[in-house]
Design an enzyme around this catalytic site. Structure first.
Site, PDB file in Angstrom:
ATOM      1  N   CYS A   2      64.175  -2.784  37.177  1.00 40.01           N
ATOM      2  CA  CYS A   2      63.714  -2.417  35.553  1.00 40.01           C
ATOM      3  C   CYS A   2      63.974  -2.913  34.639  1.00 40.01           C
ATOM      4  O   CYS A   2      64.307  -4.074  34.400  1.00 40.01           O
ATOM      5  CB  CYS A   2      64.985  -0.812  35.333  1.00 40.01           C
ATOM      6  SG  CYS A   2      65.186  -0.001  37.466  1.00 40.01           S
ATOM      7  N   ARG A  27      57.196  -6.610  35.762  1.00 39.87           N
ATOM      8  CA  ARG A  27      58.549  -6.647  36.174  1.00 39.87           C
ATOM      9  C   ARG A  27      58.206  -5.510  37.623  1.00 39.87           C
ATOM     10  O   ARG A  27      58.771  -5.206  38.792  1.00 39.87           O
ATOM     11  CB  ARG A  27      59.716  -6.296  35.476  1.00 39.87           C
ATOM     12  CG  ARG A  27      59.847  -7.474  34.850  1.00 39.87           C
ATOM     13  CD  ARG A  27      60.932  -6.533  33.881  1.00 39.87           C
ATOM     14  NE  ARG A  27      62.641  -6.387  34.579  1.00 39.87           N
ATOM     15  CZ  ARG A  27      63.090  -7.277  33.870  1.00 39.87           C
ATOM     16  NH1 ARG A  27      62.738  -8.560  34.202  1.00 39.87           N
ATOM     17  NH2 ARG A  27      64.867  -7.593  34.832  1.00 39.87           N
ATOM     18  N   TRP A  75      61.822   1.172  38.200  1.00 37.75           N
ATOM     19  CA  TRP A  75      61.741   0.675  39.580  1.00 37.75           C
ATOM     20  C   TRP A  75      62.610   1.881  39.974  1.00 37.75           C
ATOM     21  O   TRP A  75      63.847   1.380  39.745  1.00 37.75           O
ATOM     22  CB  TRP A  75      62.095  -0.782  39.348  1.00 37.75           C
ATOM     23  CG  TRP A  75      61.206  -1.032  40.750  1.00 37.75           C
ATOM     24  CD1 TRP A  75      59.404  -0.946  41.093  1.00 37.75           C
ATOM     25  CD2 TRP A  75      61.748  -1.663  41.858  1.00 37.75           C
ATOM     26  NE1 TRP A  75      59.306  -1.966  42.514  1.00 37.75           N
ATOM     27  CE2 TRP A  75      60.913  -2.255  43.811  1.00 37.75           C
ATOM     28  CE3 TRP A  75      63.554  -1.902  42.475  1.00 37.75           C
ATOM     29  CZ2 TRP A  75      61.431  -2.489  43.751  1.00 37.75           C
ATOM     30  CZ3 TRP A  75      63.776  -1.907  43.909  1.00 37.75           C
ATOM     31  CH2 TRP A  75      62.238  -2.894  44.080  1.00 37.75           C
ATOM     32  N   ASN A 100      69.205  -1.256  33.916  1.00 39.94           N
ATOM     33  CA  ASN A 100      69.455  -2.273  34.530  1.00 39.94           C
ATOM     34  C   ASN A 100      69.881  -2.510  36.070  1.00 39.94           C
ATOM     35  O   ASN A 100      71.300  -2.989  35.254  1.00 39.94           O
ATOM     36  CB  ASN A 100      68.638  -3.300  34.299  1.00 39.94           C
ATOM     37  CG  ASN A 100      67.645  -4.798  34.693  1.00 39.94           C
ATOM     38  OD1 ASN A 100      67.138  -3.828  36.011  1.00 39.94           O
ATOM     39  ND2 ASN A 100      67.543  -5.762  34.374  1.00 39.94           N
ATOM     40  N   GLY A 101      69.516  -2.664  36.783  1.00 41.83           N
ATOM     41  CA  GLY A 101      70.696  -2.241  37.694  1.00 41.83           C
ATOM     42  C   GLY A 101      70.961  -2.177  38.406  1.00 41.83           C
ATOM     43  O   GLY A 101      70.410  -1.070  38.480  1.00 41.83           O
ATOM     44  N   GLU A 480      52.505 -18.753  53.802  1.00 42.70           N
ATOM     45  CA  GLU A 480      52.263 -18.050  52.015  1.00 42.70           C
ATOM     46  C   GLU A 480      51.431 -17.794  51.753  1.00 42.70           C
ATOM     47  O   GLU A 480      51.187 -16.378  51.158  1.00 42.70           O
ATOM     48  CB  GLU A 480      52.542 -19.858  51.316  1.00 42.70           C
ATOM     49  CG  GLU A 480      52.391 -18.757  49.419  1.00 42.70           C
ATOM     50  CD  GLU A 480      53.020 -18.334  48.832  1.00 42.70           C
ATOM     51  OE1 GLU A 480      54.506 -17.402  49.610  1.00 42.70           O
ATOM     52  OE2 GLU A 480      52.890 -17.597  47.972  1.00 42.70           O
ATOM     53  N   LYS A 484      50.869 -14.048  50.188  1.00 42.11           N
ATOM     54  CA  LYS A 484      49.858 -13.482  49.461  1.00 42.11           C
ATOM     55  C   LYS A 484      49.117 -12.491  49.663  1.00 42.11           C
ATOM     56  O   LYS A 484      49.092 -11.283  48.730  1.00 42.11           O
ATOM     57  CB  LYS A 484      49.128 -14.578  49.007  1.00 42.11           C
ATOM     58  CG  LYS A 484      49.009 -15.046  47.375  1.00 42.11           C
ATOM     59  CD  LYS A 484      50.088 -15.522  46.876  1.00 42.11           C
ATOM     60  CE  LYS A 484      51.593 -14.908  47.200  1.00 42.11           C
ATOM     61  NZ  LYS A 484      52.797 -15.502  46.603  1.00 42.11           N
ATOM     62  N   GLU A 487      50.198  -8.824  50.219  1.00 41.07           N
ATOM     63  CA  GLU A 487      51.568  -8.121  49.554  1.00 41.07           C
ATOM     64  C   GLU A 487      50.355  -7.688  48.356  1.00 41.07           C
ATOM     65  O   GLU A 487      50.329  -7.099  47.578  1.00 41.07           O
ATOM     66  CB  GLU A 487      52.319  -9.269  48.489  1.00 41.07           C
ATOM     67  CG  GLU A 487      51.665 -10.091  47.492  1.00 41.07           C
ATOM     68  CD  GLU A 487      53.280 -10.817  46.911  1.00 41.07           C
ATOM     69  OE1 GLU A 487      53.552 -10.521  46.475  1.00 41.07           O
ATOM     70  OE2 GLU A 487      52.762 -12.249  47.137  1.00 41.07           O
ATOM     71  N   HIS A 503      52.111 -17.101  73.623  1.00 41.41           N
ATOM     72  CA  HIS A 503      53.146 -17.316  73.799  1.00 41.41           C
ATOM     73  C   HIS A 503      53.761 -15.707  73.691  1.00 41.41           C
ATOM     74  O   HIS A 503      54.748 -14.697  73.694  1.00 41.41           O
ATOM     75  CB  HIS A 503      54.267 -17.649  73.511  1.00 41.41           C
ATOM     76  CG  HIS A 503      54.410 -18.381  73.744  1.00 41.41           C
ATOM     77  ND1 HIS A 503      54.470 -20.022  75.073  1.00 41.41           N
ATOM     78  CD2 HIS A 503      54.012 -19.643  72.947  1.00 41.41           C
ATOM     79  CE1 HIS A 503      53.744 -20.896  74.816  1.00 41.41           C
ATOM     80  NE2 HIS A 503      53.918 -20.867  74.124  1.00 41.41           N
ATOM     81  N   LYS A 602      58.281  -7.387  39.712  1.00 47.64           N
ATOM     82  CA  LYS A 602      58.309  -9.184  39.640  1.00 47.64           C
ATOM     83  C   LYS A 602      60.106 -10.057  40.008  1.00 47.64           C
ATOM     84  O   LYS A 602      59.953 -11.003  40.534  1.00 47.64           O
ATOM     85  CB  LYS A 602      58.117  -9.289  37.907  1.00 47.64           C
ATOM     86  CG  LYS A 602      58.444 -11.617  37.697  1.00 47.64           C
ATOM     87  CD  LYS A 602      56.563 -11.431  38.881  1.00 47.64           C
ATOM     88  CE  LYS A 602      56.622 -12.652  38.233  1.00 47.64           C
ATOM     89  NZ  LYS A 602      55.461 -13.633  39.745  1.00 47.64           N
TER      90      LYS A 602
HETATM   91  C1  F6R Z   1      55.283 -13.236  45.880  1.00 48.34           C
HETATM   92  C2  F6R Z   1      56.724 -13.169  45.183  1.00 48.34           C
HETATM   93  C3  F6R Z   1      58.062 -13.537  45.775  1.00 48.34           C
HETATM   94  C4  F6R Z   1      59.544 -14.404  45.391  1.00 48.34           C
HETATM   95  C5  F6R Z   1      60.808 -13.583  45.433  1.00 48.34           C
HETATM   96  C6  F6R Z   1      61.782 -14.420  45.116  1.00 48.34           C
HETATM   97  O1  F6R Z   1      53.946 -13.613  46.006  1.00 48.34           O
HETATM   98  O2  F6R Z   1      56.918 -13.343  43.907  1.00 48.34           O
HETATM   99  O3  F6R Z   1      58.114 -13.127  47.081  1.00 48.34           O
HETATM  100  O4  F6R Z   1      59.159 -15.332  45.709  1.00 48.34           O
HETATM  101  O5  F6R Z   1      61.340 -12.475  45.093  1.00 48.34           O
HETATM  102  O6  F6R Z   1      61.508 -14.067  43.820  1.00 48.34           O
HETATM  103  P1  F6R Z   1      61.852 -15.919  43.196  1.00 48.34           P
HETATM  104  O7  F6R Z   1      61.300 -16.968  42.692  1.00 48.34           O
HETATM  105  O8  F6R Z   1      62.211 -14.801  41.516  1.00 48.34           O
HETATM  106  O9  F6R Z   1      63.718 -15.598  43.117  1.00 48.34           O
END
Ligand code: F6R
Length: 607
Positions: A2, A27, A75, A100-101, A480, A484, A487, A503, A602
């Site tokens: 949020c 976010r 959110w 928020n939270g 990674e 990417k 997501e 395996h 985010k």
């Molecule tokens: C993927 C992504 C997430 C963040 C994860 C941790 O692209 O962005 O997997 O890496 O939510 O977020 P932070 O780095 O803000 O703790």
């Protein structure tokens, strides 16, 4: 997660709130709303969907016209994303708020409020806290907020309007971030700095359990015993340009292109006389060489950066490193204590699991080092030692440039530790440091070959599922790359240690299944090639990402993207770029919302 905004001043409040909320879209959210003092009452407009849906609704049904108000992007956690569950929420005759939270004990509080004759219209924990503030309100907003803070548990930030105080906004936080902006005869609240940058660069950081009272003349701060607090006024060092797309189609593409500059900004100030120097971050050779074990704890992409860090530190400094997912670390009674170092990596610095993992490690007596991008964030403030990454604001939900600088810092740290422990010579340390400084130039060259990656993305965009394989650092990189892709393109993928395929997982290979093989480590090349042959022989369509000196046998790769070669150890900095771009193009081709992928946020401030 949020986003909260609030405005008091001479401008049209609804316009400011919507504009500020648009800067928090990164976010992640699924509904939006505002509440404004208009025509002598608090008027609310809210809608599920995007901010555009809210604006369209206000166009049709009328926009609340006034100068004081709060806004929110939600959110969904408690209750579906519906108009009714959207914020702001009314708590009765007096209180309207955004949140928020998470309010952890909302069920118990709700039962209590129901027993007191109150009724609820939404499924949210937010409405519970709104009702609770209203319940405690007897003419004094500060007292009502303080009483509420004593009863609620969890991590949250609130922006509150009291019907009796039409010229004021009240705000309070516990855990979740909240800043207070200071303009010329106007004040703001926001969950993050980009929301207010259009109006002011000056802001205060609201701390745990502090209450802010905002008017157009400025803001007063109090603790929950009503003692006034003096706060330092900070100045944001980003400008609006940094938070805008600058001609790129998406923030993600812009941020991928910003990687060379982000590396230079992060690394250059930490080099002295050709050697890494992290002294300004509280890290000295004497201090770091004493640590017994190192734990790297983080989530998602940041955890993958930790995987690279593990290889680098173990290889160079010969110190055991355990990489842990923060949400797992917290609940498995980790064997850490005095003499251990825990490194927390986080772009946002607000990720709930990472923050709590750090607090736990501190409690157990370990020293904490935070590698964080967002200045003044909770993780940055609570860590014993701190290295800021200077990626600048990362707006796209999918992390790219933040990952790049996280691994750049892992290298700096690994080099310094290895030198401090006498595991590498000064000459070797200088050589590696100089190479690290060369990476931006090589990355520019990769970025100039985007078309090749567009073609590769075309080859896999219709796939239902694919695999990423690699060994050693290439395995860390595969994780990674896979994250990417899934997501933002919503194509299922998995990363596998190449040698582990046989395996079990190799049975997944079907005719034409794309397999991206990352093969940048010379020492492991032959082994990786054998694994590529294994999948190729079973019908896989193989995409090879390898160093430019490799001459792979033609029949093992359907596509090949060659990387400029630098020391094996530094190849992840090269290798991640094509993986990011393949994911990006696949997402664009599938018509997805690249910067705001579905279901994601985010900054993940809930567990
Ligand atoms: C993927 C992504 C997430 C963040 C994860 C941790 O692209 O962005 O997997 O890496 O939510 O977020 P932070 O780095 O803000 O703790």
């Amino acid at each position: 997660m949020c986003g909260i905004v609030g405005y008091v001043g001479a401008r049209n409040c609804a316009d400011v709130l919507v504009s500020a909320l648009s800067k928090l879209e990164y976010r992640g959210y699924d509904s939006a709303g505002i509440a404004v003092f208009a025509d002598g009452e608090i008027q609310i407009a809210k809608s599920k969907g995007r901010l555009a849906d809210l604006s369209a609704k206000m166009e049709k049904e009328g926009k609340p016209e006034g100068h004081v108000g709060i806004g929110h992007t939600r959110w969904a956690t408690h209750g579906e994303p519906t108009d009714v569950n959207s914020h702001p929420h009314r708590g009765g005759a007096y209180v309207t708020l955004v949140h928020n939270g998470i309010i952890e004990n909302y069920k118990r509080l709700k039962e209590f409020l129901i027993s007191e004759g109150r009724t609820f219209v939404s499924d949210t924990d937010t409405e519970v806290v709104a009702q609770l503030v209203d319940y405690h309100y007897h003419g004094d907003p500060l007292a009502a907020i303080a009483d509420t803070m004593r009863e609620v548990t969890g991590s949250f930030a609130l922006g509150i309007l009291f019907a009796d105080f039409p010229n004021k906004i009240f705000a309070v936080r516990r855990g979740s971030p909240l800043i207070v902006g200071k303009g010329e005869n106007e004040s703001f609240i926001a969950s993050d700095v980009p929301a207010i940058l259009k109006y002011t660069k000056q802001y205060y950081l609201l701390e745990h359990d502090e209450i802010a009272v905002l008017t157009d003349k400025g803001t007063e701060f109090y603790d929950t015993r009503f003692v006034p607090i003096q706060k330092e006024l900070l100045t944001a060092d980003w400008d609006m340009d940094a938070a805008e797309k600058q001609g790129y189609e998406h923030f993600m593409l812009k941020e991928i292109h910003e990687q060379p500059e982000s590396i230079l900004r992060t690394v250059t100030p930490r080099i002295e006389d050709g050697l890494p120097s992290l002294a300004e971050c509280g890290i000295t050779p004497e201090k770091i060489k004493e640590f017994r074990n190192i734990y790297i704890v983080a989530c998602g992409t940041a955890m993958h950066a930790g995987m690279v860090g593990k290889y680098v530190i173990e290889k160079l400094a010969r110190v055991p490193v355990i990489v842990d997912i923060a949400s797992e670390f917290r609940y498995r009674e980790p064997l850490i204590g005095e003499g251990d170092l825990i490194i927390i990596i986080s772009q946002s610095g607000e990720t709930a699991d990472s923050l709590e993992a750090m607090r736990l490690a501190k409690k157990l007596g370990a020293k904490t080092l935070a590698i964080v991008n967002a200045k003044g964030s909770s993780i940055a403030r609570e860590a014993d030692m701190l290295i800021y990454t200077h990626a600048g604001p990362e707006i796209a939900v999918a992390s790219t440039k933040a990952y790049m600088v996280q691994i750049a810092v892992m290298y700096l740290f690994g080099f310094e530790l290895a030198l401090a422990k006498g595991k590498i010579t000064e000459e070797e340390c200088r050589r590696l440091t100089a190479l690290l400084l060369e990476t931006p130039g090589y990355i520019e060259k990769i970025l100039a070959r985007k078309d090749e990656l567009h073609t590769i993305a075309e080859s896999l965009v219709k796939a239902e599922s694919l695999l990423y394989i690699g060994r050693g650092l290439d395995y860390a990189l595969s994780m990674e790359g896979s994250l990417k892709l899934k997501e933002i393109s919503y194509i299922h993928s998995e990363a596998y240690a190449a040698g582990e395929l046989k395996h079990g997982t190799i049975s997944l290979i079907y005719d034409g299944m794309p397999v991206i093989a990352v093969d940048t480590q010379k020492a492991l090349h032959e082994k990786t090639v054998s694994n590529i042959k294994e999948v190729k022989a079973r019908g896989a369509m193989t995409i090879l990402v390898c160093g430019d000196s490799y001459a792979p046998e033609k029949d093992i790769a359907d596509y090949c993207f060659r990387l400029p070669e630098i020391d094996d150890l530094l190849m992840p900095m090269m290798g991640v770029v094509p993986l990011q771009l393949i994911a990006y193009y696949a997402s664009v081709m599938r018509g997805n919302d690249v910067d705001k992928p579905r279901n994601l946020a985010k900054s993940v401030t809930v567990e």
